[in-house]
Design an enzyme around this catalytic site. Structure first.
Site, PDB file in Angstrom:
ATOM      1  CB  ALA A 185      -0.910  -0.009   1.226  1.00 51.34           C
ATOM      2  CE  LYS A 186      -0.853   7.450  -1.536  1.00 52.35           C
ATOM      3  NZ  LYS A 186      -0.352   8.093  -2.759  1.00 52.35           N
TER       4      LYS A 186
END
Ligand code: GLU
Ligand code: ZN
Length: 335
Positions: free
Chosen positions: A262-263
């Protein structure tokens, strides 16, 4: 409702789909599943459908729909039917297909397969989004409202709008996944699931089956987080009288901490990669390597990967993406 007429020569026999939920920007994990879905269908000269899964309207935004379409095109992944190009099985946006979901519910209800549930909102709210991993679906529903008498149900409805659940049979559901292999589960283990929330929103499970069924989808390739949803969906195919597609659940990309990439692991949306100067071929070639289709990452456009597509070569386990691997995607990553 009739599934695809097979006497229509314009309708190809092999049909796959992209089914993004426009709830954020596309990241490399989404791109991996999209690339593999595209390759599987293009390898067989089939048709691809783009369907926007926006029934969970609180999480979806129109600008994400446009961004996802831009990102897919930029990667070289095209589609033959979709909200922009039309096609014989539209509309291609779930929020415009509510009438079809309503009809499907009537059909299930007439078959005695639904019952109203008056339980708390928590599990009910979760039901419109595709469950990305078992935990996100919440605990197994214990069947509390399954055997309410008509009088009890009537009494409760006067105070509260119920959600609707599909009563799953106590039997084995078996299928062969193109990546995960033979799967066999007792349908009842997952509990009775929601097909319409109390606020009237149709569930992901219902909408995805109605859409794939009516759109004549023959091949579903998607992330492994939806493997556990497949038995439920197969029950709905059967109950609605649609021919089920073949399923292939491809590995997810995980960070070194074992959580979904993810980010927090760096700038890995396609928009960010594009801004950093990565070319589409860098990304598609790297994704093909990650998935198991190439021995080493090399810049190759999506179209050049078509002859290399082989479902049996795709890794069965989730892929732990290390900083070293990310740096082979783009020098700005992985530090
Ligand atoms: N719209 C779902 C998602 O974004 C995918 C549904 C599916 O492929 O069945 O996760
Ligand atoms: Zn209940």
């Amino acid at each position: 409702m009739n599934p695809v007429p097979d006497n229509n020569p314009a309708v190809k026999k092999v049909r796959g789909r992209f089914a993004p939920s426009p709830s954020g920007y596309m990241h490399i994990g989404n791109a991996l599943a999209a690339l593999l879905a595209w390759l599987q269908i293009r390898r067989q000269s089939g048709s691809l459908v783009l369907r926007i899964e926006d029934i969970d309207s609180a999480r979806c935004r129109p600008e994400f729909t446009l961004a996802v379409m831009d990102d897919l095109r930029w990667l070289g992944l095209d589609w033959d039917e979709g909200p922009d190009v039309g096609g014989p099985f539209g509309p291609y946006v779930q929020s415009e297909r509510q009438e079809l979901y309503r009809e499907a519910l009537e059909q299930l209800s007439a078959g005695g397969q639904l019952y109203p549930c008056y339980c708390s909102r928590q599990d009910i709210l979760a039901a419109a989004a595709a469950p990305h991993g078992l935990a996100s679906e919440g605990p197994v529903y214990p069947g509390t409202c399954r055997s309410l008498s008509a009088a009890e149900a009537a009494e409760r409805s006067s105070r509260k709008t119920p959600s609707l659940r599909f009563g799953v049979p106590d039997r084995e559901v078996r299928f062969t996944d193109g990546v995960a292999g033979v799967r066999s589960v007792n349908a009842a283990d997952g509990g009775d699931f929601i097909v319409r929330r109390a606020d009237g929103i149709f569930s992901y499970q219902l909408a995805v089956v109605v859409d794939d069924g009516l759109m004549g989808i023959t091949h579903v390739l998607r992330g492994a987080d939806l493997l556990d949803s497949t038995p439920r969906q197969l029950l709905l195919y059967e109950a609605l009288g649609y021919e089920p597609p073949s399923f292939a659940h491809v590995p997810l990309m995980m960070g070194p901490d074992g959580r979904r990439l993810a980010k927090r692991h760096g700038g890995i949306t396609l928009a960010e990669l594009r801004a950093a100067g990565a070319a589409p071929a860098d990304i598609t070639g790297w994704l093909a390597w990650i998935a198991g289709l190439l021995p080493e990452p090399e810049p190759l456009p999506a179209a050049a990967l078509i002859p290399l597509f082989d479902l049996t070569a795709i890794h069965t386990d989730n892929i732990v993406v290390t900083a070293g691997m990310l740096s082979r995607l783009h020098p700005s990553l992985g530090q």
